[in-house]
Design a protein around this motif. Structure first.
Motif, short mmCIF file in Angstrom:
data_model
loop_
_atom_site.label_atom_id
_atom_site.label_comp_id
_atom_site.label_asym_id
_atom_site.label_seq_id
_atom_site.Cartn_x
_atom_site.Cartn_y
_atom_site.Cartn_z
N GLY A 22 -8.35 6.15 4.21
CA GLY A 22 -9.31 6.03 3.11
C GLY A 22 -10.10 4.75 3.25
N GLY A 23 -10.97 4.52 2.28
CA GLY A 23 -11.77 3.31 2.37
C GLY A 23 -12.38 2.95 1.04
N SER A 24 -12.86 1.75 0.90
CA SER A 24 -12.93 0.81 2.01
C SER A 24 -11.66 -0.03 2.14
CB SER A 24 -14.14 -0.11 1.86
OG SER A 24 -13.96 -0.98 0.74
N SER A 25 -10.79 -0.05 1.12
CA SER A 25 -9.58 -0.90 1.21
C SER A 25 -8.48 -0.17 2.00
CB SER A 25 -9.07 -1.25 -0.19
OG SER A 25 -10.08 -1.77 -0.99
N SER A 26 -8.79 0.23 3.22
CA SER A 26 -7.87 1.03 4.02
C SER A 26 -6.58 0.26 4.32
CB SER A 26 -8.55 1.44 5.32
OG SER A 26 -9.19 0.33 5.92
N GLY A 27 -6.70 -0.97 4.79
CA GLY A 27 -5.52 -1.74 5.16
C GLY A 27 -4.63 -2.04 3.97
N ALA A 28 -5.23 -2.28 2.81
CA ALA A 28 -4.46 -2.59 1.60
C ALA A 28 -3.57 -1.41 1.23
CB ALA A 28 -5.40 -2.92 0.45
N ALA A 29 -4.11 -0.20 1.33
CA ALA A 29 -3.34 0.99 0.97
C ALA A 29 -2.20 1.23 1.96
CB ALA A 29 -4.25 2.21 0.91
N VAL A 30 -2.48 1.03 3.25
CA VAL A 30 -1.42 1.23 4.25
C VAL A 30 -0.34 0.17 4.07
CG1 VAL A 30 -0.87 1.33 6.71
CG2 VAL A 30 -3.04 2.26 5.89
N ALA A 31 -0.75 -1.07 3.87
CA ALA A 31 0.24 -2.14 3.68
C ALA A 31 1.16 -1.81 2.49
CB ALA A 31 -0.47 -3.48 3.45
N THR A 32 0.57 -1.29 1.42
CA THR A 32 1.36 -0.95 0.23
C THR A 32 2.30 0.21 0.52
OG1 THR A 32 -0.53 -1.67 -1.09
CG2 THR A 32 1.19 -0.46 -2.25
N ALA A 33 1.83 1.14 1.33
CA ALA A 33 2.65 2.32 1.65
C ALA A 33 3.80 1.99 2.60
CB ALA A 33 1.77 3.41 2.25
N VAL A 34 3.72 0.89 3.35
CA VAL A 34 4.78 0.60 4.33
C VAL A 34 5.66 -0.60 3.96
CG1 VAL A 34 3.43 1.62 6.22
CG2 VAL A 34 3.36 -0.85 5.88
N LEU A 35 5.20 -1.43 3.02
CA LEU A 35 5.97 -2.63 2.67
C LEU A 35 6.59 -2.51 1.28
CD1 LEU A 35 3.40 -5.41 3.74
CD2 LEU A 35 5.33 -4.56 5.07
N LYS A 36 7.83 -2.93 1.15
CA LYS A 36 8.41 -3.03 -0.19
C LYS A 36 8.23 -4.47 -0.68
CE LYS A 36 12.88 -3.84 1.90
NZ LYS A 36 14.22 -3.41 2.17
N ASP A 37 8.51 -4.71 -1.96
CA ASP A 37 8.31 -6.05 -2.55
C ASP A 37 6.95 -6.63 -2.17
OD1 ASP A 37 10.82 -6.08 -3.70
OD2 ASP A 37 11.74 -6.86 -1.86
N HIS A 38 5.94 -5.84 -2.38
CA HIS A 38 4.59 -6.25 -1.95
C HIS A 38 3.56 -5.72 -2.94
CE1 HIS A 38 0.86 -4.63 -0.05
NE2 HIS A 38 0.76 -5.85 0.42
N ILE A 39 2.51 -6.48 -3.14
CA ILE A 39 1.37 -6.02 -3.94
C ILE A 39 0.11 -6.38 -3.17
CG2 ILE A 39 1.20 -8.15 -5.36
CD1 ILE A 39 0.81 -5.90 -7.68
N ALA A 40 -0.88 -5.48 -3.22
CA ALA A 40 -2.12 -5.71 -2.47
C ALA A 40 -3.24 -6.08 -3.42
CB ALA A 40 -2.50 -4.46 -1.69
N ILE A 41 -3.88 -7.21 -3.14
CA ILE A 41 -5.12 -7.53 -3.87
C ILE A 41 -6.25 -6.87 -3.08
CG2 ILE A 41 -6.70 -9.34 -4.60
CD1 ILE A 41 -4.40 -11.18 -5.03
N SER A 42 -6.94 -5.96 -3.75
CA SER A 42 -8.02 -5.26 -3.06
C SER A 42 -9.27 -5.32 -3.93
CB SER A 42 -7.60 -3.83 -2.73
OG SER A 42 -6.94 -3.24 -3.82
N GLU A 43 -10.24 -4.51 -3.58
CA GLU A 43 -11.52 -4.60 -4.30
C GLU A 43 -12.20 -3.25 -4.26
OE1 GLU A 43 -15.77 -4.58 -4.24
OE2 GLU A 43 -14.53 -4.43 -2.45
N SER A 44 -12.88 -2.91 -5.36
CA SER A 44 -13.59 -1.62 -5.42
C SER A 44 -15.02 -1.84 -5.87
CB SER A 44 -12.88 -0.68 -6.39
OG SER A 44 -13.63 0.51 -6.54
N THR A 45 -15.94 -1.15 -5.21
CA THR A 45 -17.33 -1.13 -5.64
C THR A 45 -17.69 0.27 -6.14
OG1 THR A 45 -17.79 -2.81 -3.97
CG2 THR A 45 -19.70 -1.72 -4.93
N GLY A 46 -17.28 1.29 -5.33
CA GLY A 46 -17.57 2.67 -5.75
C GLY A 46 -16.36 3.59 -5.67
N GLY A 47 -15.19 3.01 -5.38
CA GLY A 47 -13.99 3.85 -5.25
C GLY A 47 -13.03 3.32 -4.21
N SER A 48 -13.26 2.09 -3.77
CA SER A 48 -12.52 1.55 -2.63
C SER A 48 -11.06 1.22 -2.91
CB SER A 48 -13.21 0.28 -2.12
OG SER A 48 -14.43 0.62 -1.52
#
Lengths: 90, 428
Positions: B105-131
């Protein structure tokens, strides 16, 4: 969009495109603008443009000089001369 | 970190981090999208034009997380400046952990994958139109986009200032709420950031907007209807309604976002920061034009279109009209949600294969944002949460509420999480 108008737009954008980029983007622009034109049909009445989606108070900071000790960090990674950034001819 | 080696190995395959902090601790880890500044770590926003830019400061959200004891673990990859829905508009493409041939997905692709593979983790990401919603849905995590202006954008490399919102991804609504309370609130460095109180006005009615249900994959549609039946079983009342012109959110969004992006990208001149040219004998316009050659195809397309729609001769027809459409839709949606949440699938399709996504014509790619754009255009808070798995891939639903009622979304998802177990392939 005619070739001359597209070229003028590229000049304003300060973009130089390869031949393949030019063909693709010119064609995309035509299609996308046609799609953008569909908002003409929306009756927005007397609504004012929403420059922000939420009302913004526009709080400004007090206009006063503050000491800043990290100018070296801001200039790091740029070519400098006597604390000025070196740039091209204007 | 004990499992740093494992994380690095997995990153070699899934490409979710552009940089890893070798000295991060094990607990309370947070990652940061590559368009948000972390002192001492390169911030490229997925673009070659910012190669070598190492910020000398932390973004406000980063500083606040660190002060509360969270440990920065790495920068996450993204589409160039946020221009994309599939994470393919950049030099390194993140891969979906549920099927590595598919996009994250996009645009925060890495943030979503990091969240899906890491425990005890939170991703700071950003959305403009659905990211945030989009990759959260494709990767099976919770993605929260707060009301516009609740989180400071200081330290964010901007795409479109009136649309950009810093938000969060995690494996539960509880983790998101904790982090949201840390990063939100007024900031002297961002005058658009508000101190408004956040409410928790719960709704028992869920509204489905008919026009948003067009063009959705049959499997997703059937699965979404089953979700609505489950929610009715949990005591929610589901209503269907029509909302005129909701489909015009997409062109209005792209006009505004491209107009703003085309001005924002003008600051990359080739000598102040990021990519450095040394052809100083050239005249400014020639120098500037050469610096911009490294923009990707989508960035160039948006610069051309954004510059055009701001032209004096057509500004009223495109840019100003789009701003009025935003006002109209904000009013209509707010009225509709006085006593209800709006609910829909998050994405109209399952995560496509990477090569298929890269080949999509621009208009088809933009149409994939049909469900995430309405709340983003109007600054409404929304959350995407996993609710099903189809052929092994996660599917997300998106819930929207009125401005500043953000807690109500997290409360809703918290209740959902008591009846549904999220699945994760990795727990590093």
């Amino acid at each position: 969009m005619e070739d001359a108008e597209f070229d003028r737009l590229l000049k304003i954008c300060r973009l130089r495109l390869s031949s393949s980029e030019r063909t693709a983007i010119k064609s995309d622009v035509k299609e996308i603008l046609k799609y953008f034109d569909t908002i003409e049909k929306v009756d927005t009445g007397s609504l004012k443009p929403a420059y922000h989606p939420v009302a913004i108070e526009g709080r400004l900071r007090e206009d006063r000089v503050e000491p800043f000790d990290h100018s070296d960090l801001l200039l790091k990674g740029t070519k400098t001369h006597r604390f000025y950034v070196v740039g091209p001819d204007v | 970190m004990k499992n740093l080696g494992e994380i690095k190995d997995l990153n070699q395959r899934l490409h979710f981090f552009s940089a890893i902090n070798d000295s991060a601790k094990d607990a309370a880890r947070f990652s940061v999208k590559d368009n948000i500044c972390v002192k001492g770590f390169e911030a490229r926003a997925g673009s070659k034009i910012l190669s070598g830019y190492v910020p000398p400061f932390d973004a406000t959200c980063v500083e606040r997380m660190a002060k509360k004891g969270y440990n920065f673990i790495g920068k996450t990859v993204m589409d160039e400046f946020g221009f994309g829905s599939f994470g393919v508009n950049t030099d390194v493409q993140a891969r979906n952990p549920f099927d590595e041939k598919r996009v994250a997905g996009g645009s925060s692709s890495g943030a979503a994958v990091a969240t899906a593979v890491l425990k005890d983790h939170i991703a700071i990401s950003e959305s403009t139109g659905g990211s945030i919603s989009n990759p959260a849905s494709f990767c099976g995590v919770v993605g929260f986009t707060p009301t516009y202006g609740t989180v400071s954008r200081y330290g964010l490399i901007d795409y479109a200032n009136s649309l950009d919102k810093i938000g969060l991804m995690a494996r539960s609504s509880e983790e998101i709420r904790k982090a949201f309370d840390i990063i939100r609130g007024a900031d002297r460095y961002d005058t658009t950031c508000t101190e408004n109180g956040i409410t928790d006005s719960k709704k028992k009615k869920l509204v489905v907007i008919d026009q948003l249900m067009h063009g959705i994959d049959d499997g997703i549609l059937a699965s979404f209807e089953a979700l609505l039946a489950k929610l009715e079983g949990m005591g929610y009342k589901v209503e269907r309604t029509s909302l005129d012109f909701i489909d015009k959110a997409i062109p209005a969004y792209y006009i505004i976002s491209m107009a703003e992006a085309s001005t924002n990208l003008a600051k990359y001149t080739g000598y102040k920061y990021g990519r450095q040219l040394d052809a100083f004998t050239k005249k400014y316009n020639e120098f500037f034009t050469e610096a911009r050659e490294v923009f990707g195809m989508e960035a160039k397309r948006r610069i051309v279109l954004g510059t055009f729609v701001r032209s004096a001769s057509v500004k009223e027809r495109y840019y100003t009209k789009a701003l009025k459409v935003r006002a109209l839709l904000a009013n209509k949606l707010s009225e509709l949600m006085k006593d209800a949440f709006v609910i829909s699938p998050t994405m109209p399709i399952m995560a496509p294969k990477i090569d298929e996504a890269a080949e999509l014509p621009p208009l088809q790619a933009y149409a994939m944002d049909s469900l995430t754009i309405p709340p983003n255009l109007t600054g409404l808070p929304h959350v995407s949460f996993p609710y099903d798995y189809l052929k092994g891939m996660p599917v997300g639903a998106q819930l929207v509420t009125t401005h500043f009622n953000d807690y109500a979304l997290l409360d809703f998802v918290g209740k959902w999480e008591k009846s549904f177990d999220y699945k994760f392939k990795y727990n590093l």
